[in-house]
Design a protein around this motif. Structure first.
Motif, PDB file in Angstrom:
ATOM      1  N   GLU A 151       0.638  -1.497   0.248  1.00  0.00           N
ATOM      2  CA  GLU A 151       0.021  -0.028   0.339  1.00  0.00           C
ATOM      3  C   GLU A 151       0.909   1.340   0.163  1.00  0.00           C
ATOM      4  O   GLU A 151       0.562   2.127  -0.447  1.00  0.00           O
ATOM      5  N   LYS A 152       1.879   1.471   0.977  1.00  0.00           N
ATOM      6  CA  LYS A 152       2.885   2.593   0.780  1.00  0.00           C
ATOM      7  C   LYS A 152       3.428   2.850  -0.364  1.00  0.00           C
ATOM      8  O   LYS A 152       3.965   3.530  -0.918  1.00  0.00           O
ATOM      9  N   ASN A 154       2.713   1.919  -3.439  1.00  0.00           N
ATOM     10  CA  ASN A 154       2.069   2.201  -4.288  1.00  0.00           C
ATOM     11  C   ASN A 154       1.869   3.858  -4.068  1.00  0.00           C
ATOM     12  O   ASN A 154       1.237   4.401  -5.049  1.00  0.00           O
ATOM     13  N   GLN A 155       1.778   4.114  -3.122  1.00  0.00           N
ATOM     14  CA  GLN A 155       1.451   5.526  -2.417  1.00  0.00           C
ATOM     15  C   GLN A 155       3.039   6.666  -2.801  1.00  0.00           C
ATOM     16  O   GLN A 155       2.870   8.046  -3.487  1.00  0.00           O
ATOM     17  N   THR A 158       4.650   7.542  -6.622  1.00  0.00           N
ATOM     18  CA  THR A 158       3.992   8.531  -7.510  1.00  0.00           C
ATOM     19  C   THR A 158       4.822   9.933  -7.481  1.00  0.00           C
ATOM     20  O   THR A 158       4.027  11.193  -7.881  1.00  0.00           O
ATOM     21  N   THR A 159       5.622  10.013  -6.304  1.00  0.00           N
ATOM     22  CA  THR A 159       6.493  10.907  -5.951  1.00  0.00           C
ATOM     23  C   THR A 159       7.743  10.460  -6.511  1.00  0.00           C
ATOM     24  O   THR A 159       8.138  11.261  -6.589  1.00  0.00           O
TER      25      THR A 159
END
Length: 294
Positions: A151-152, A154-155, A158-159
């Motif tokens: 989960e983290k 995949n977050q 994007t950065t």
């Protein structure tokens, strides 16, 4: 919580000492110079030998992705030992490696129904993928479960960004990876393209005359990103990814460290055959991603 093993395909270009430190398993891409004989990256051919061949023989290479069987062969021992699996792959926009890993997952889940196999599209490449992989290793060390890491990651992905320059667009063009960057393809003497890799897209930035100016502009692209986004560079991990120009890499490293007011945490990443096939000799960039905070 079951133990789990971190994997990545070799496009992450993670330095060997970091691969060993975090016990990450790497599945190699293949490269060929004649489209008949294929070599496994880092096993059958070193990164240095690859670029030396490009430079001395003035030929173009072709890569081949890890097969489904390659992934099965790497994943199976971990599963037999009772580990779950999390694997980070080169962006789908550049390769079918992610799809191979996903197919291996589906096959192995039938054989090991109690296992958890997580496959993640990094939407990145080379050092951008590599430092995202290091965030995953930090999460594992912090005790996060495989579901939390997925989960983290995949977050955070994007950065991730790579601001880079190449000596020529020839290799991207030959490899049919040029996309939107075609806008930079002008036949002008000593013009160096500047490109950003953002969420699996190669975004053209500009052309600039001369190598030294292109390096300075790569650095300015990073400063511009943080100025416009309002993000704090202290919250990010950085690395330098370099193909064949180590002195230029150290120059960029020094400028970046002065801007950050800290030493970089990682050695310079050597761009490998997977990405080097498409960027060619002389590729150099700054990669960064938001840090994992528990």
């Amino acid at each position: 919580m079951r133990p789990y093993q971190i994997f990545s395909d070799s496009s992450c270009d993670l330095p060997k000492n970091l691969v060993e430190k975090y016990q990450i398993k790497i599945i190699p891409f293949y490269v060929s110079f004649d489209q008949e004989t294929y070599y496994k990256e880092n096993l059958d051919i070193s990164k240095e030998s690859f670029f030396e061949t490009l430079l001395t023989k003035k030929i173009y290479a072709k890569t081949s992705l890890p097969t489904v069987q390659d992934y099965i062969n790497m994943f199976k021992p971990a599963l037999k030992d009772g580990n779950d699996i999390i694997c980070l792959c080169l962006t789908q926009k550049f390769s079918g490696s992610y799809r191979s890993a996903l197919n291996a997952k589906h096959i192995l889940e039938e054989q090991y129904p109690d296992s958890n196999i997580s496959i993640i599209d990094s939407i990145q490449a080379t050092g951008g993928q590599g430092i995202l992989l290091l965030q995953m290793a930090a999460m594992k060390e912090a005790g996060l479960s495989i579901e939390e890491v997925t989960e983290k990651t995949n977050q955070l992905k994007t950065t991730a960004r790579i601001m880079f320059t190449v000596n020529t667009l020839e290799y991207l063009s030959k490899g049919r990876r040029i996309g939107k960057v075609a806008a930079l393809a002008k036949d002008m003497l000593n013009l160096k393209p500047l490109i950003q890799l953002k969420e699996a897209e190669l975004i053209p930035y500009s052309n600039i005359r001369g190598r030294k100016k292109s390096l300075d502009k790569v650095f300015e692209m990073v400063k511009e990103y943080f100025r416009e986004s309002g993000e704090n560079p202290a919250d990010y991990d950085f690395c330098i990814a370099n193909a064949t120009t180590i002195d230029d890499a150290h120059y960029l490293e020094k400028r970046l460290e002065e801007f950050l007011n800290r030493k970089l945490s990682y050695p310079i990443f050597q761009i490998g055959v997977t990405i080097g096939t498409y960027t060619g000799p002389g590729a150099l960039g700054i990669c960064f991603v938001k840090k994992f905070f528990k």
